[in-house]
Scaffold this motif. Structure first.
Motif, PDB file in Angstrom:
ATOM      1  N   MET A  29      95.685  14.696 -20.154  1.00 25.17           N
ATOM      2  CA  MET A  29      96.066  13.778 -21.234  1.00 25.17           C
ATOM      3  C   MET A  29      97.390  14.203 -21.868  1.00 25.17           C
ATOM      4  SD  MET A  29      92.374  13.045 -23.059  1.00 25.17           S
ATOM      5  CE  MET A  29      93.014  11.879 -24.280  1.00 25.17           C
ATOM      6  N   THR A  30      97.586  15.494 -22.001  1.00 21.75           N
ATOM      7  CA  THR A  30      98.814  15.986 -22.625  1.00 21.75           C
ATOM      8  C   THR A  30     100.027  15.647 -21.762  1.00 21.75           C
ATOM      9  OG1 THR A  30      97.565  17.732 -23.697  1.00 21.75           O
ATOM     10  CG2 THR A  30      99.950  18.036 -23.571  1.00 21.75           C
TER      11      THR A  30
ATOM     12  N   PHE B 103      86.724  20.061 -19.909  1.00 19.83           N
ATOM     13  CA  PHE B 103      87.564  19.526 -20.981  1.00 19.83           C
ATOM     14  C   PHE B 103      88.984  20.055 -20.893  1.00 19.83           C
ATOM     15  CE2 PHE B 103      89.258  19.805 -25.364  1.00 19.83           C
ATOM     16  CZ  PHE B 103      89.260  18.457 -25.692  1.00 19.83           C
ATOM     17  N   ASN B 104      89.128  21.307 -20.550  1.00 20.49           N
ATOM     18  CA  ASN B 104      90.462  21.895 -20.445  1.00 20.49           C
ATOM     19  C   ASN B 104      91.330  21.092 -19.464  1.00 20.49           C
ATOM     20  OD1 ASN B 104      92.578  23.695 -19.261  1.00 20.49           O
ATOM     21  ND2 ASN B 104      91.819  25.138 -20.788  1.00 20.49           N
TER      22      ASN B 104
ATOM     23  N   PHE C 133      91.964  17.425 -20.951  1.00 23.08           N
ATOM     24  CA  PHE C 133      92.927  17.333 -22.045  1.00 23.08           C
ATOM     25  C   PHE C 133      94.322  17.777 -21.593  1.00 23.08           C
ATOM     26  CE2 PHE C 133      94.959  17.909 -26.138  1.00 23.08           C
ATOM     27  CZ  PHE C 133      94.568  16.738 -26.778  1.00 23.08           C
TER      28      PHE C 133
ATOM     29  N   GLN D  21      96.091   3.132 -24.127  1.00 19.80           N
ATOM     30  CA  GLN D  21      94.838   3.154 -24.883  1.00 19.80           C
ATOM     31  C   GLN D  21      93.917   4.026 -24.062  1.00 19.80           C
ATOM     32  OE1 GLN D  21      93.233  -0.746 -25.862  1.00 19.80           O
ATOM     33  NE2 GLN D  21      95.252  -1.605 -25.466  1.00 19.80           N
ATOM     34  N   TRP D  22      93.296   5.026 -24.700  1.00 25.44           N
ATOM     35  CA  TRP D  22      92.448   5.882 -23.880  1.00 25.44           C
ATOM     36  C   TRP D  22      91.289   6.464 -24.652  1.00 25.44           C
ATOM     37  CZ3 TRP D  22      96.448  10.138 -22.125  1.00 25.44           C
ATOM     38  CH2 TRP D  22      97.165  10.596 -23.220  1.00 25.44           C
ATOM     39  N   PHE D  23      90.262   6.771 -23.861  1.00 20.32           N
ATOM     40  CA  PHE D  23      89.014   7.330 -24.382  1.00 20.32           C
ATOM     41  C   PHE D  23      88.750   8.618 -23.612  1.00 20.32           C
ATOM     42  CE2 PHE D  23      84.481   7.981 -23.760  1.00 20.32           C
ATOM     43  CZ  PHE D  23      84.023   7.977 -25.066  1.00 20.32           C
ATOM     44  N   ASN D  24      88.264   9.621 -24.317  1.00 20.83           N
ATOM     45  CA  ASN D  24      87.887  10.882 -23.669  1.00 20.83           C
ATOM     46  C   ASN D  24      86.591  11.392 -24.243  1.00 20.83           C
ATOM     47  OD1 ASN D  24      88.428  14.155 -24.629  1.00 20.83           O
ATOM     48  ND2 ASN D  24      88.128  13.728 -22.461  1.00 20.83           N
ATOM     49  N   VAL D  25      85.735  11.869 -23.378  1.00 24.50           N
ATOM     50  CA  VAL D  25      84.622  12.713 -23.801  1.00 24.50           C
ATOM     51  C   VAL D  25      84.443  13.799 -22.735  1.00 24.50           C
ATOM     52  CG1 VAL D  25      82.888  11.133 -22.828  1.00 24.50           C
ATOM     53  CG2 VAL D  25      82.223  12.843 -24.543  1.00 24.50           C
ATOM     54  N   TYR D  26      84.506  15.027 -23.171  1.00 20.29           N
ATOM     55  CA  TYR D  26      84.416  16.205 -22.303  1.00 20.29           C
ATOM     56  C   TYR D  26      85.343  16.082 -21.086  1.00 20.29           C
ATOM     57  CZ  TYR D  26      82.648  20.375 -20.078  1.00 20.29           C
ATOM     58  OH  TYR D  26      82.567  21.604 -19.483  1.00 20.29           O
TER      59      TYR D  26
END
Lengths: 101, 101
Positions: free
Chosen positions: B45-46, B38-39, B42, B60-65
């Protein structure tokens, strides 16, 4: 081993959350947020991300511009656990109530 | 007024991107990423968020772990524009190629 919330604890704890809805077809909860703009939305996500990492319990989430949709469930338990409640409470504590939809 | 990519420019520019797929039913492109954890996800993503804000053009975005799914399209043009290509190029430039799926 973390186990799913029993029905009595579940009802009590879910009732204390704000704006979370059950997800159709799976044991999970979801809340939608609308912010003023992307800066606010991603700032909110960053606060949730830091908390999630601290808990080692991560959300499923979707973002586009000022909208954020968060789904919580516990993979290892295949359903809702106390970890989801804890993360939801944190999210509620930093979410501007009037902007929730 | 920003306009959708014409077919010739579109083919040339899409061919220079890495791992982006057309989205069924709409004029958009999508790429999936898998990170170590995740680190990393994310953090990636940042970096994209900061670029998106600078461009005033948001994904548009989706995240899981450790997974991130990004969809790009231009709302005002109801389809792909040069802005999507520019953001996709940036994303490609910071994405670890071997982790793309």
């Amino acid at each position: 081993m973390i186990t799913r919330l029993a029905s009595e604890a579940r009802a009590t704890q879910l009732a204390q959350l704000h704006g979370w809805q059950a997800v159709a077809g799976r044991d999970a909860i979801q809340r939608h947020f609308v912010f003023a703009d992307f800066n606010e939305a991603f700032g909110f996500m960053t606060r949730v991300a830091i908390k999630a990492q601290e808990m080692d319990h991560h959300p499923q989430w979707f973002n586009v511009y000022n909208r954020v949709e968060i789904t919580l469930s516990t993979h290892e338990a295949d359903g809702l656990t106390g970890r989801d409640i804890e993360l939801a409470r944190f999210i509620d504590s930093i979410a501007p109530a009037l902007l929730s939809v």
